[in-house]
Design an enzyme around this catalytic site. Structure first.
Site, PDB file in Angstrom:
ATOM      1  N   GLY A  23       0.827  -1.204   0.000  1.00 17.33           N
ATOM      2  CA  GLY A  23       0.000   0.000   0.000  1.00 17.33           C
ATOM      3  C   GLY A  23       0.854   1.243   0.000  1.00 17.33           C
ATOM      4  O   GLY A  23       1.983   1.248   0.506  1.00 17.33           O
ATOM      5  N   VAL A  24       0.326   2.301  -0.624  1.00 25.12           N
ATOM      6  CA  VAL A  24       1.031   3.572  -0.664  1.00 25.12           C
ATOM      7  C   VAL A  24       0.044   4.656  -0.288  1.00 25.12           C
ATOM      8  O   VAL A  24      -1.091   4.649  -0.748  1.00 25.12           O
ATOM      9  CB  VAL A  24       1.579   3.856  -2.079  1.00 25.12           C
ATOM     10  N   GLY A  25       0.457   5.548   0.564  1.00 26.19           N
ATOM     11  CA  GLY A  25      -0.446   6.633   0.951  1.00 26.19           C
ATOM     12  C   GLY A  25       0.332   7.905   1.180  1.00 26.19           C
ATOM     13  O   GLY A  25       1.558   7.928   1.023  1.00 26.19           O
TER      14      GLY A  25
ATOM     15  N   PHE B 150       1.065   9.322   3.810  1.00 25.74           N
ATOM     16  CA  PHE B 150       1.942   9.203   4.965  1.00 25.74           C
ATOM     17  C   PHE B 150       3.201   8.410   4.664  1.00 25.74           C
ATOM     18  O   PHE B 150       4.205   8.559   5.308  1.00 25.74           O
ATOM     19  CB  PHE B 150       1.179   8.492   6.082  1.00 25.74           C
ATOM     20  N   GLY B 151       3.093   7.502   3.667  1.00 24.61           N
ATOM     21  CA  GLY B 151       4.224   6.618   3.405  1.00 24.61           C
ATOM     22  C   GLY B 151       3.744   5.297   2.845  1.00 24.61           C
ATOM     23  O   GLY B 151       2.656   5.206   2.279  1.00 24.61           O
TER      24      GLY B 151
ATOM     25  N   LYS C 148       3.688  -0.183   8.521  1.00 28.21           N
ATOM     26  CA  LYS C 148       3.414   1.137   7.946  1.00 28.21           C
ATOM     27  C   LYS C 148       4.590   2.040   8.269  1.00 28.21           C
ATOM     28  O   LYS C 148       4.902   2.274   9.437  1.00 28.21           O
ATOM     29  CB  LYS C 148       2.125   1.665   8.587  1.00 28.21           C
TER      30      LYS C 148
ATOM     31  N   ASP D 167     -12.286   9.247  10.399  1.00 24.98           N
ATOM     32  CA  ASP D 167     -11.895   8.990   9.025  1.00 24.98           C
ATOM     33  C   ASP D 167     -12.426   7.629   8.575  1.00 24.98           C
ATOM     34  O   ASP D 167     -11.676   6.780   8.102  1.00 24.98           O
ATOM     35  CB  ASP D 167     -10.374   9.083   8.879  1.00 24.98           C
TER      36      ASP D 167
END
Ligand SMILES: *[C@@H]1O[C@H](CO)[C@@H](O)[C@H](O)[C@H]1NC(C)=O
Ligand SMILES: *[C@@H]1O[C@H](CO)[C@@H](O)[C@H](O)[C@H]1NC(C)=O
Ligand SMILES: *[C@@H]1O[C@H](CO)[C@@H](O)[C@H](O)[C@H]1NC(C)=O
Ligand SMILES: *[C@@H]1O[C@H](CO)[C@@H](O)[C@H](O)[C@H]1NC(C)=O
Ligand SMILES: *[C@@H]1O[C@H](CO)[C@@H](O)[C@H](O)[C@H]1NC(C)=O
Ligand SMILES: *[C@@H]1O[C@H](CO)[C@@H](O)[C@H](O)[C@H]1NC(C)=O
Length: 849
Positions: free
Chosen positions: A519-521, A523-524, A540, A636
């Protein structure tokens, strides 16, 4: 309750100190109140000395030590008492714990003697008072101890507060007193070790809530045996004979006993601390004499009945020990039914499922409500599978009342020893609060007289204000209070046990290898990994470049380190070495919910799967809102923050933006608006006032996402379709639900289930928070949708015509729910079918309007 007056020193029988393996609590206090010197009990299973209470009193002003006029009291503990006509309290250093299921045993001894104190004899028997814990949480009110004396026993959840306080408050014009206090750490296996079986009317909805409450022991019986005095029990408990509680004529039961040693299996949590050998060495069974040999005896019940507070919640522990496990008629051990409060609790209970050999100790916990019609009953009886002359056994029985308040909510953050100050800088922007917190702390620390340093403190080498770091740098620096703009309450410390070394993480992820990237977001990145012990994890890792995520990371650690729930992603650890910000979670094998709804190659989820996922996520959120004292608001909620594990179990993730909700008496908290477009509560957006109903709104959007399987914002669509929430609500109002339903599931959706689902989603999206249902209501309705889907019951038959059970159309499958006997020892206390029972009550009660 029969007075549990323990007449000590009656048994002068020699008790070899090796007779019982000594239990040594992690910490303990034994106070002889009002005494001037130690009162010792060398004959206790573990010798104890009760010490004078004066050093533990917060203030001695107006509090007197009174002595009994009886020169030969029942126990040396009852020769004196601490009494006052005004409030007084005790303080104890409590090392605290963030570990779940850790409890304190608290016993208060009340023996209202007559004292010769001047002027003239004074009797404590007219005393009338209240007792509360931690200055807030009442355990006794308008209490007047019976003249025979009583020992009140409580199991109090351990918090991280660092201090345990007990306050005695006399009613106006009256006196409060206490003779002795026992406070010690319960052995970890004692409570909530195994899943609890809910019985019929239990509507608590979540055993996790029960596990945060204080329990009061109301009955503790050595079934089929004699009284077990406290010196014969490793936890100094008293077990009374069960005879007075047996229902029915004399001769209805027989007792049996064994002289062979009792077998404990400590590896799974069965120890002498759960119940001593003596309890398991005697048992009661039905008296089948008179039934001709070989003939099948008719159905047979053996019942115990207990006066109880009507409608209150009780935790019941039934202890068993089968002396002839394999030689019984059925060749499978004794099989029988257990009923509690006249409802089936376990059908065909088979003791061989837990005990592997004769004389092996076992027990099972039940959650039940005392009926409003009368006594709480416990029944064992023949089942269809019982062998001839077999109707079950019972060796011990404990009944604990679940107190109504949630103790953890009574703990004030100010008393926390090593409070974790989480920065929610972007969120609150209130340095004022930080100063207030800081001042509060300083004052608390000055005021506090800690009688004895807590063991953990001595070992601790970290600065009390920072997260544990390897390289000495701390995440939160109190020397820079302007950087600290909020406290998350900090009732549980983040234990250093959560820290994971960077080296272990790099090994686990193959040095953050790209092939492990899942996963990529903003935040990192998120990587898959496997820890040394084989645990699959999701790692994460924050972008080193952006320090922006710091508050989010800290919030996440704070929130996740103190709450655990089957439907919330668990935090396994964190790492902040070398300016890394890494969080390690349990691995969710199926990824995000969104990836199963649209925009990927994943096969579509069935409607039933979708409902189950919604129910799971709703449970997680419901727990966040209500299960933890401070009602956490997620802020969220979206389909990428609902993760799916094996078997598509749904768990809510990403607590970075979450914050503590309004505290009691407040209606909202004001914060800068955060969240994700398309999910954001419009009321919150306009007013910046956050309540748990903002999460309900976002969850409503997720529900439509489930139904329609499209992005919440889709710029490629027509103007009126861009925003999913708007579009779906419009279509629903026009009665065009069929036009928005994911075509891939259209054929399998039960119409009633769909309508109920859409109604629920619509209510969640109400413009004003006050008009939205609570997460608990949402959960309830979703359970109902699932029932409708599974059983194809016509909703209208129940809801709209008020039909009762006897009027079911012939082809209707009436959903039935019974506690499953397979839940025995299964460690998923959340999935006990309570939700189903709620849905069932909605079905049969027609309350779903
Ligand atoms: C009283 O008991 C405590 C705890 O067991 C012990 O430390 C203390 O030495 C005892 N005091 C006397 C005077 O025996
Ligand atoms: C208490 O334990 C001692 C030693 O094991 C035993 O002799 C005595 O009978 C026990 N008392 C009871 C009431 O079980
Ligand atoms: C309730 O229990 C007590 C004690 O076992 C018993 O004496 C009483 O008869 C019971 N009441 C009813 C209504 O069963
Ligand atoms: C069991 O029942 C039989 C017949 O009803 C009776 O004679 C006997 O005394 C009972 N046994 C006990 C231990 O009460
Ligand atoms: C007591 O238990 C033993 C061992 O299981 C059994 O053989 C015996 O029949 C039992 N006695 C009674 C009265 O139930
Ligand atoms: C045993 O008790 C349960 C619960 O009260 C009841 O449902 C059942 O009918 C009883 N069985 C017999 C044989 O009395």
């Amino acid at each position: 309750m029969a007075a549990v007056l323990i007449v000590l020193l009656l048994h002068f029988t020699f008790l070899p100190s090796t007779a019982l393996a000594a239990f040594s609590p992690a910490f303990s206090y034994y106070l002889a109140c009002g005494a001037s010197s130690n009162v010792s009990f060398p004959r206790d299973s573990q010798a104890r000395s009760f010490v004078p209470d004066a050093p533990f009193l917060s203030s001695v002003a107006g509090v007197s030590a009174v002595t009994s006029s009886n020169s030969n009291p029942a126990s040396p503990l009852y020769a004196a008492a601490r009494a006052a006509g005004s409030e007084f309290s005790y303080r104890f250093a409590d090392p605290g714990s963030a570990a779940p299921n850790e409890f304190r045993v608290l016993r208060l001894h009340f023996f209202p003697f007559t004292t010769a104190q001047s002027p003239g004899p004074v009797s404590l028997s007219t005393a009338l008072f209240s007792v509360s814990l931690l200055d807030a949480y009442p355990i006794l009110s308008n209490f007047s101890p019976p003249s025979a004396g009583v020992i009140k026993e409580y199991f109090v959840p351990a918090g991280g507060s660092g201090e345990f306080r007990i306050k005695f408050t006399p009613d106006a014009g009256s006196t409060a007193f206490v003779n002795a206090i026992e406070l010690f750490a319960a052995p970890p296996e004692l409570l909530w070790k195994f899943s609890v079986t809910p019985v019929d009317a239990v509507d608590s909805g979540d055993m996790n809530l029960w596990a945060q409450k204080t329990l009061e022991t109301v009955y503790r019986l050595n079934v089929g045996g004699s009284k077990v005095p406290m010196e014969n029990d490793t936890l100094w408990r008293t077990w009374l004979p069960d005879d007075p509680y047996i229902y029915g004529p004399d001769g209805i039961s027989v007792v049996n006993s064994t002289t062979a040693p009792i077998i404990y299996n400590p590896s799974i949590g069965y120890t002498r601390e759960v119940a001593p050998d003596i309890v398991y060495k005697t048992q009661r069974a039905m008296n089948f004499t008179g039934v001709p040999t070989g003939a099948t005896p008719g159905p047979f019940n053996l019942t115990w009945t207990f006066p109880a507070e009507r409608g209150s919640d009780y935790l019941l522990r039934l202890h068993w020990c089968d002396y002839s496990l394999v030689s019984s008629v059925s060749q499978a051990g004794t099989v029988f039914n257990v009923y509690i409060a006249q409802s089936i609790a376990t059908r065909d209970l088979d003791l061989t499922k837990t005990a592997k050999q004769s004389n092996e100790a076992t027990y099972r916990d039940y959650a039940a409500k005392a009926p409003i019609t009368g006594n709480l009953t416990v029944t064992i009886g023949t089942s269809d599978k019982s062998g001839s002359g077999e109707g079950g056994i019972l060796n011990g029985l404990e009944i604990m009342k679940v107190t109504s308040g949630n103790l953890i909510s009574a703990r004030s953050p100010g008393r926390t020893k090593k409070i974790l100050i989480a920065t929610l800088s972007a969120v609150l922007g209130a340095a004022v609060l930080a100063c207030a917190v800081l001042c509060f702390f300083v004052m608390q620390r000055r005021r506090r007289q800690v009688p004895r340093p807590a063991p953990e403190e001595k070992q601790s080498t970290q600065p009390p204000w920072s997260l544990h770091t390897q390289d000495g740098s701390s995440w939160v620096d109190m020397s820079n209070p302007s950087g600290v703009v909020g406290t998350s309450g900090g009732m549980h410390r983040v234990t250093t046990q959560l820290h994971i070394a960077l080296s272990e993480i790099t090994t686990a992820t193959d040095n953050f290898h790209e092939r492990n990237l899942i996963g990529v977001g903003g935040f990192g990145n998120v990587y898959r990994g496997v820890l040394r012990d084989g645990t699959p994890v999701a790692v994460k890792r924050a972008n080193r470049a952006s320090k922006q995520g710091l508050p989010e990371f800290q919030t996440e650690i704070v929130v996740l380190s103190r709450i655990r729930h089957r439907h919330l992603v668990s935090l396994i650890g964190y790492c902040n070495e070398h300016s890394e910000m890494i969080l390690v979670y349990e691995y969710m094998s199926k990824g995000t919910l969104r990836s199963h709804l649209y925009g990927s190659e994943e096969p579509p989820l069935s409607w039933k799967q979708r409902l189950e996922i919604c129910v799971g996520a709703a449970r997680g959120l419901h727990y966040l809102h209500t299960g933890y004292s401070e009602n956490i608001i997620h802020r969220d909620v979206k389909s990428t923050n609902i993760l799916l594990g094996d078997g598509f179990i749904a768990k809510v993730a990403d607590f970075g933006l979450s914050r503590i909700g309004p505290s009691f008496g407040e209606t909202h908290v004001s914060t800068a608006v955060k969240g994700s477009f398309g999910y954001l509560d419009p009321e919150y957006f306009k007013t910046q006032q956050l309540t748990d109903r903002s999460d309900v709104y976002s969850f409503g959007v997720v529900l439509y996402e489930m139904l329609c399987a499209r992005p919440v914002i889709d710029q490629s669509l027509d103007r009126d379709q861009i925003n999913l929430a708007e579009w779906a609500l419009n279509m629903q109002k026009k009665g065009q639900l069929d036009k928005i339903t994911d075509p891939r599931i259209a054929g399998q959706v039960n119409g009633n289930s769909l309508r109920k689902f859409a109604e629920t989603a619509e209510k969640c999206l109400a413009e004003y928070g006050l008009d939205r249902p609570s997460m608990g209501d949402v959960l309830w309705n979703l359970e109902y949708c699932l029932q409708l889907q599974e059983t194809h019951v016509s909703r209208d038959a129940f809801e709209d015509s008020g039909a009762v059970a006897t009027q079911f159309p012939a082809d209707v499958v009436v959903p039935r729910w019974e506690p499953s006997s397979t839940s025995f020892l299964m460690d998923d206390s959340d999935e006990m079918g309570i939700g189903n029972s709620m849905a069932l009550s909605q079905l049969s009660g027609g309350e779903g309007r």
